[in-house]
Design a protein around this motif. Structure first.
Motif, PDB file in Angstrom:
ATOM      1  N   PHE A   1       0.833  -1.199   0.000  1.00  0.00           N
ATOM      2  CA  PHE A   1       0.000   0.000   0.000  1.00  0.00           C
ATOM      3  C   PHE A   1       0.868   1.249   0.000  1.00  0.00           C
ATOM      4  CE2 PHE A   1      -2.490   3.302   2.280  1.00  0.00           C
ATOM      5  CZ  PHE A   1      -3.506   3.442   1.344  1.00  0.00           C
ATOM      6  N   SER A   2       0.617   2.137  -0.970  1.00  0.00           N
ATOM      7  CA  SER A   2       1.380   3.379  -1.087  1.00  0.00           C
ATOM      8  C   SER A   2       0.438   4.560  -1.255  1.00  0.00           C
ATOM      9  CB  SER A   2       2.329   3.320  -2.293  1.00  0.00           C
ATOM     10  OG  SER A   2       3.294   2.311  -2.153  1.00  0.00           O
ATOM     11  N   VAL A   3       0.889   5.721  -0.790  1.00  0.00           N
ATOM     12  CA  VAL A   3       0.157   6.961  -1.011  1.00  0.00           C
ATOM     13  C   VAL A   3       1.084   7.943  -1.709  1.00  0.00           C
ATOM     14  CG1 VAL A   3      -1.391   6.642   0.951  1.00  0.00           C
ATOM     15  CG2 VAL A   3       0.781   7.838   1.275  1.00  0.00           C
ATOM     16  N   GLY A   4       0.504   8.882  -2.414  1.00  0.00           N
ATOM     17  CA  GLY A   4       1.337   9.839  -3.129  1.00  0.00           C
ATOM     18  C   GLY A   4       0.577  11.123  -3.421  1.00  0.00           C
ATOM     19  N   ALA A   5       1.321  12.110  -3.861  1.00  0.00           N
ATOM     20  CA  ALA A   5       0.740  13.386  -4.252  1.00  0.00           C
ATOM     21  C   ALA A   5       1.572  13.944  -5.396  1.00  0.00           C
ATOM     22  CB  ALA A   5       0.710  14.368  -3.078  1.00  0.00           C
ATOM     23  N   GLY A   6       0.923  14.702  -6.250  1.00  0.00           N
ATOM     24  CA  GLY A   6       1.648  15.231  -7.390  1.00  0.00           C
ATOM     25  C   GLY A   6       0.977  16.465  -7.961  1.00  0.00           C
ATOM     26  N   LEU A   7       1.595  16.975  -8.977  1.00  0.00           N
ATOM     27  CA  LEU A   7       1.137  18.204  -9.606  1.00  0.00           C
ATOM     28  C   LEU A   7       1.363  18.120 -11.101  1.00  0.00           C
ATOM     29  CD1 LEU A   7       0.246  21.240  -9.184  1.00  0.00           C
ATOM     30  CD2 LEU A   7       2.698  21.764  -9.198  1.00  0.00           C
ATOM     31  N   LEU A   8       0.367  18.540 -11.856  1.00  0.00           N
ATOM     32  CA  LEU A   8       0.561  18.837 -13.270  1.00  0.00           C
ATOM     33  C   LEU A   8       0.520  20.349 -13.403  1.00  0.00           C
ATOM     34  CD1 LEU A   8       0.412  18.580 -16.443  1.00  0.00           C
ATOM     35  CD2 LEU A   8      -2.042  18.674 -16.125  1.00  0.00           C
ATOM     36  N   TYR A   9       1.550  20.900 -14.008  1.00  0.00           N
ATOM     37  CA  TYR A   9       1.485  22.319 -14.354  1.00  0.00           C
ATOM     38  C   TYR A   9       1.754  22.428 -15.840  1.00  0.00           C
ATOM     39  CZ  TYR A   9       2.296  27.270 -14.783  1.00  0.00           C
ATOM     40  OH  TYR A   9       2.218  28.574 -15.178  1.00  0.00           O
TER      41      TYR A   9
ATOM     42  N   ALA B   1      -3.825   6.951  -3.934  1.00  0.00           N
ATOM     43  CA  ALA B   1      -3.490   5.788  -3.113  1.00  0.00           C
ATOM     44  C   ALA B   1      -3.564   4.543  -3.977  1.00  0.00           C
ATOM     45  CB  ALA B   1      -4.437   5.665  -1.921  1.00  0.00           C
ATOM     46  N   THR B   2      -2.617   3.626  -3.788  1.00  0.00           N
ATOM     47  CA  THR B   2      -2.550   2.405  -4.602  1.00  0.00           C
ATOM     48  C   THR B   2      -2.319   1.199  -3.709  1.00  0.00           C
ATOM     49  OG1 THR B   2      -1.699   3.565  -6.541  1.00  0.00           O
ATOM     50  CG2 THR B   2      -1.296   1.197  -6.429  1.00  0.00           C
ATOM     51  N   TYR B   3      -3.081   0.143  -3.969  1.00  0.00           N
ATOM     52  CA  TYR B   3      -2.872  -1.134  -3.282  1.00  0.00           C
ATOM     53  C   TYR B   3      -2.496  -2.181  -4.308  1.00  0.00           C
ATOM     54  CZ  TYR B   3      -3.481  -5.334  -0.550  1.00  0.00           C
ATOM     55  OH  TYR B   3      -3.240  -6.531   0.077  1.00  0.00           O
ATOM     56  N   GLY B   4      -1.394  -2.879  -4.084  1.00  0.00           N
ATOM     57  CA  GLY B   4      -1.024  -3.970  -4.966  1.00  0.00           C
ATOM     58  C   GLY B   4       0.466  -4.066  -5.201  1.00  0.00           C
ATOM     59  N   THR B   5       0.821  -4.708  -6.290  1.00  0.00           N
ATOM     60  CA  THR B   5       2.210  -4.919  -6.674  1.00  0.00           C
ATOM     61  C   THR B   5       2.479  -4.225  -7.993  1.00  0.00           C
ATOM     62  OG1 THR B   5       1.787  -6.906  -7.977  1.00  0.00           O
ATOM     63  CG2 THR B   5       2.099  -7.210  -5.602  1.00  0.00           C
TER      64      THR B   5
END
Length: 301
Positions: A179-187, A202-206
């Protein structure tokens, strides 16, 4: 409908520059984790771990590590027997899960994106890729660390030059093994006019099979949209080279997305996505991509 297409279009530009490869669904076999005591000297290689090995010559194989020195590594392989390779000849050395080893799946990326939409998994340090989307969009992404990546996307349309471009930084944090979480930006900037989307995901898996959920807000001229873009998607590796992928966007009352497949080898991949949307009246080919991974992913000693 116009708001839906505009928001989805912005989100697609994000992820197009942000990426091939896919995490595991609930109930999927867990990767084997070996004890820290199995670490070899000051390095990160693990005796008994199965690796996807790629040499500078282009040769690749799956092997279980049996011995390691400062100069070479020795593997047990299914088809080649015992193989010893010099560290200087390694191009990539990536640990794979017990399930991947059982199925004979080599490493084809870290599952960092679906089609356009990013996952919460990140490019590994020193790993990157270049991509061409629908002929006229060219992008590149690079893993600065295992948690931070940055990408760019530019159209290759005569006369535009660098007057139109997009940048896509992303930060990802693994919470657990799956399980991972993340944040990002498109400009994106077009002839001096800037706009973008900030998002969390958020992503669950491999790297092979995953589920992703994300939420983003568009902004422009100092104002932020009050209507979020919700993204739901997933990818499943059904064979050594073949993935099924879906990403669905929800904006207000509008629903749409891309459904399709990816064929992936160790370095190169190709993807085809079909567009569907509320009131679109059908499903149409809309996403065609070729990508090439580069970089050296080798545990450091």
């Amino acid at each position: 409908m116009r708001l839906f297409l505009l928001s989805v279009g912005c989100w697609m530009v994000i992820a197009g520059s942000a990426w091939a490869q896919q995490p595991a669904l609930p109930g999927a076999p867990q990767p084997t984790t070996l004890p820290t005591s199995a670490l070899i000297g000051p390095g990160t290689e693990v005796i008994g771990q199965t690796y996807s090995v790629e040499l500078r010559s282009g040769t690749s194989f799956l092997g279980t590590l049996r011995a390691a020195t400062s100069l070479d590594l020795t593997f047990d392989t299914k088809d080649l027997g015992v193989v010893t390779v010099q560290r200087a000849n390694l191009r990539q050395l990536v640990p794979i899960s017990a399930e991947q080893a059982r199925r004979g799946y080599d490493d084809v990326g870290n599952g960092t994106r679906l089609f356009f939409a990013p996952t919460a998994r990140n490019l590994r340090r020193g790993e990157g890729y270049v991509q061409d989307i629908d002929v006229y969009l060219v992008g590149a992404n690079y893993g600065i660390t295992n948690n931070i990546s940055v990408g760019v996307l530019v159209p290759i349309i005569p006369g535009l030059g660098l007057n139109v471009f997009a940048v896509t930084p992303k930060v990802s944090v693994p919470v657990t093994e799956k399980f991972s979480v993340g944040a990002g930006l498109l400009y994106a900037n077009a002839f001096g006019y800037g706009a973008g989307i900030g998002y969390g995901v958020a992503t669950y898996g491999t790297a092979d099979t995953n589920l992703t959920a994300g939420l983003g807000y568009a902004f422009a001229r100092g104002e932020t949209s009050s209507t979020p873009v919700v993204v739901l998607g997933g990818a499943v590796r059904v064979s050594r080279r073949f993935f099924l992928i879906d990403e669905t966007y929800i904006v207000g009352q509008g629903i749409g997305g891309l459904l399709g497949a990816r064929v992936a080898a160790a370095r190169a991949s190709g993807s085809l996505g079909l567009l569907y949307a509320t009131d679109l009246g059908g499903i149409y080919p809309a996403y065609l991509e070729f990508a090439y991974r580069f970089g050296k992913v080798v545990p450091k000693r």
